[in-house]
Design a protein around this motif. Structure first.
Motif, PDB file in Angstrom:
ATOM      1  N   UNK A  38     -33.663   6.620 -89.260  1.00  0.00           N
ATOM      2  CA  UNK A  38     -33.069   4.859 -88.852  1.00  0.00           C
ATOM      3  C   UNK A  38     -32.896   4.871 -87.219  1.00  0.00           C
ATOM      4  N   UNK A  39     -33.625   3.498 -87.210  1.00  0.00           N
ATOM      5  CA  UNK A  39     -33.341   3.227 -85.965  1.00  0.00           C
ATOM      6  C   UNK A  39     -31.771   3.410 -85.134  1.00  0.00           C
ATOM      7  N   UNK A  40     -32.274   3.252 -83.802  1.00  0.00           N
ATOM      8  CA  UNK A  40     -30.751   3.241 -82.487  1.00  0.00           C
ATOM      9  C   UNK A  40     -29.910   1.934 -83.046  1.00  0.00           C
ATOM     10  N   UNK A  41     -28.192   2.618 -83.241  1.00  0.00           N
ATOM     11  CA  UNK A  41     -27.828   1.284 -84.059  1.00  0.00           C
ATOM     12  C   UNK A  41     -27.671   0.538 -85.101  1.00  0.00           C
ATOM     13  N   UNK A  42     -27.990   1.094 -86.135  1.00  0.00           N
ATOM     14  CA  UNK A  42     -28.558   0.595 -87.536  1.00  0.00           C
ATOM     15  C   UNK A  42     -27.276   1.016 -88.061  1.00  0.00           C
ATOM     16  N   UNK A  43     -26.687   2.073 -88.185  1.00  0.00           N
ATOM     17  CA  UNK A  43     -25.343   2.390 -88.442  1.00  0.00           C
ATOM     18  C   UNK A  43     -24.169   1.498 -87.726  1.00  0.00           C
ATOM     19  N   UNK A  44     -22.784   1.277 -88.314  1.00  0.00           N
ATOM     20  CA  UNK A  44     -22.006   0.708 -87.245  1.00  0.00           C
ATOM     21  C   UNK A  44     -20.458   0.480 -88.089  1.00  0.00           C
ATOM     22  N   UNK A  45     -19.783   0.386 -87.486  1.00  0.00           N
ATOM     23  CA  UNK A  45     -18.168   0.284 -87.938  1.00  0.00           C
ATOM     24  C   UNK A  45     -17.696  -1.231 -87.022  1.00  0.00           C
ATOM     25  N   UNK A  46     -16.499  -1.885 -88.555  1.00  0.00           N
ATOM     26  CA  UNK A  46     -16.444  -3.313 -88.022  1.00  0.00           C
ATOM     27  C   UNK A  46     -15.075  -2.391 -86.976  1.00  0.00           C
ATOM     28  N   UNK A  47     -14.711  -3.395 -86.248  1.00  0.00           N
ATOM     29  CA  UNK A  47     -13.256  -3.389 -85.699  1.00  0.00           C
ATOM     30  C   UNK A  47     -12.534  -4.665 -86.205  1.00  0.00           C
ATOM     31  N   UNK A  48     -11.350  -4.025 -86.282  1.00  0.00           N
ATOM     32  CA  UNK A  48     -10.086  -5.152 -86.553  1.00  0.00           C
ATOM     33  C   UNK A  48      -8.733  -4.433 -86.366  1.00  0.00           C
ATOM     34  N   UNK A  49      -7.967  -5.144 -86.770  1.00  0.00           N
ATOM     35  CA  UNK A  49      -6.291  -4.893 -86.847  1.00  0.00           C
ATOM     36  C   UNK A  49      -6.102  -3.837 -86.344  1.00  0.00           C
ATOM     37  N   UNK A  50      -5.397  -3.006 -85.914  1.00  0.00           N
ATOM     38  CA  UNK A  50      -5.185  -2.022 -84.790  1.00  0.00           C
ATOM     39  C   UNK A  50      -6.126  -1.694 -83.350  1.00  0.00           C
ATOM     40  N   UNK A  51      -7.817  -1.271 -83.462  1.00  0.00           N
ATOM     41  CA  UNK A  51      -8.188  -1.403 -82.744  1.00  0.00           C
ATOM     42  C   UNK A  51      -7.992  -2.781 -81.714  1.00  0.00           C
TER      43      UNK A  51
END
Length: 384
Positions: free
Chosen positions: A41-54
């Motif tokens: 996969x290309x760079x950056x294809x897989x990510x996560x959401x940051x919210x809440x305590x983060x």
């Protein structure tokens, strides 16, 4: 000496010399483990959401959590940027104390950020004191976007103020979250007013940064009907990326939803625009909340569905134009709101203690495989 010269009478050993040199270059280019897998996969294809305590300034463990996030194999993050926090009292106010730490933490770790711009302040709301109200005047929102580009874009003041951090300028901006739900856009019918905002936002972004991408709001539930409503309201040409939140019980149905939306986009002449899945999750909330959804499961089920679903999306990446996938979410606090999503985190706060969900091991293993680091030693950060 190239092949053209070889055909014109160069010595016969030249082709063999080129083969030897090419093999040597390839060998040197390989990581320490010569049997390392290729990046899928290309760079950056897989990510996560940051919210809440983060994203809570009072959360003291945030730096360590950002390190864990970067080490998990996630290469990008999606984070809400709230208009009502930055300009709570009027358009001349600029208070970036809530958002700056997100962009700096990501930049320090080489992570791309997809901001989700939302949250109309009372002074700009069509319906004051309604948290789901759209703006009264879309020009106010356009000016706010321009201010964000000025802060976080290619020539952003944040980077000038922090030369110790490698610049990670924002080039993609997601315009609102889930406007087809009254929780986020309390106007009916929703599509015409949302598209009016989207058009104004697209023009503002192109003026502020011609290389930027306007990202459509994430569409949950019957997203194929929602995107049809957006096209019917005249949105074509006003966004560069379509996005989905395909919450469904079975991983195969996530791919099915993407296929249905892709067909609708092709029918509307937008078959080549990428689709980003900006929220993917199977909360491990079964039997733990009063609310019930067909996509809830157990910790084991969350791991199994992630293990099945992520490779399916990667396999269909080129065929369906799936440009990115973000897991929802990195860190959640169990039982804090009574929502199933309290149990969606790869990491969780449980009775005040930070714990890793079983799905985190699966996520990291899949990330390493997709990024071509499956057979390398060391953590995922060495594989970027």
């Amino acid at each position: 000496m190239d092949e053209r010269n070889a055909r014109q009478g160069a010595p016969s050993y030249v082709p063999m010399l080129r083969v030897v040199l090419l093999a040597l270059v390839c060998a040197l280019a390989l990581p320490a483990g010569a049997d390392a897998a290729r990046r899928e996969v290309p760079r950056g294809w897989l990510g996560v959401v940051v919210d809440g305590p983060m994203t809570d300034p009072a959360f003291a463990q945030a730096p360590a959590e950002w390190d864990s996030l970067a080490g998990s194999g996630a290469e990008s993050v999606r984070a809400a940027v709230y208009w009502n926090q930055i300009q709570p009292n009027g358009p001349t106010e600029q208070n970036f104390t809530a958002s700056d730490p997100i962009f700096l933490a990501a930049a320090q770790r080489g992570l791309d950020v997809l901001p989700v711009i939302q949250g109309t302040p009372t002074w700009a709301a069509r319906t004051p004191f309604d948290p789901a109200s759209p703006p009264r005047d879309n020009a106010d929102f356009a000016r706010f976007l321009t201010a964000l580009v000025t802060r976080y874009g290619p020539n952003g003041s944040l980077w000038a103020e922090h030369p110790e951090v490698s610049r990670q300028p924002v080039r993609s901006w997601q315009i609102w979250n889930e406007p087809n739900l009254t929780r986020y856009w309390n106007v009916s019918p929703w599509a015409p007013s949302y598209v009016a905002l989207l058009k104004r936002a697209h023009k503002a972004l192109q003026a502020a940064d011609p290389g930027s991408k306007t990202v459509l709001a994430g569409l949950p539930n019957e997203s194929w009907k929602a995107i049809a409503a957006i096209y019917d309201a005249g949105a074509r040409g006003s966004f560069d990326v379509a996005t989905l939140h395909p919450y469904t019980g079975q991983p195969k149905n996530v791919v099915r939803i993407v296929k249905i939306v892709r067909r609708e986009m092709q029918r509307r002449g937008d078959g080549k625009l990428p689709i980003w899945v900006t929220e993917l999750s199977w909360p491990a909330a079964e039997g733990k909340t009063v609310q019930h959804h067909d996509f809830e499961t157990t910790d084991r089920g969350q791991s199994d569905r992630l293990k099945a679903g992520l490779p399916m999306l990667a396999d269909q990446r080129k065929a369906l134009g799936i440009g990115r996938v973000y897991w929802y979410t990195w860190l959640s606090q169990e039982g804090i709101s009574g929502s199933a999503f309290d149990f969606s985190g790869l990491r969780r706060l449980r009775a005040g203690q930070l714990v890793s969900s079983p799905a985190l091991t699966i996520f990291t293993r899949l990330a390493r495989r997709l990024q071509g680091c499956e057979k390398q030693s060391g953590d995922a950060r060495r594989c970027r």
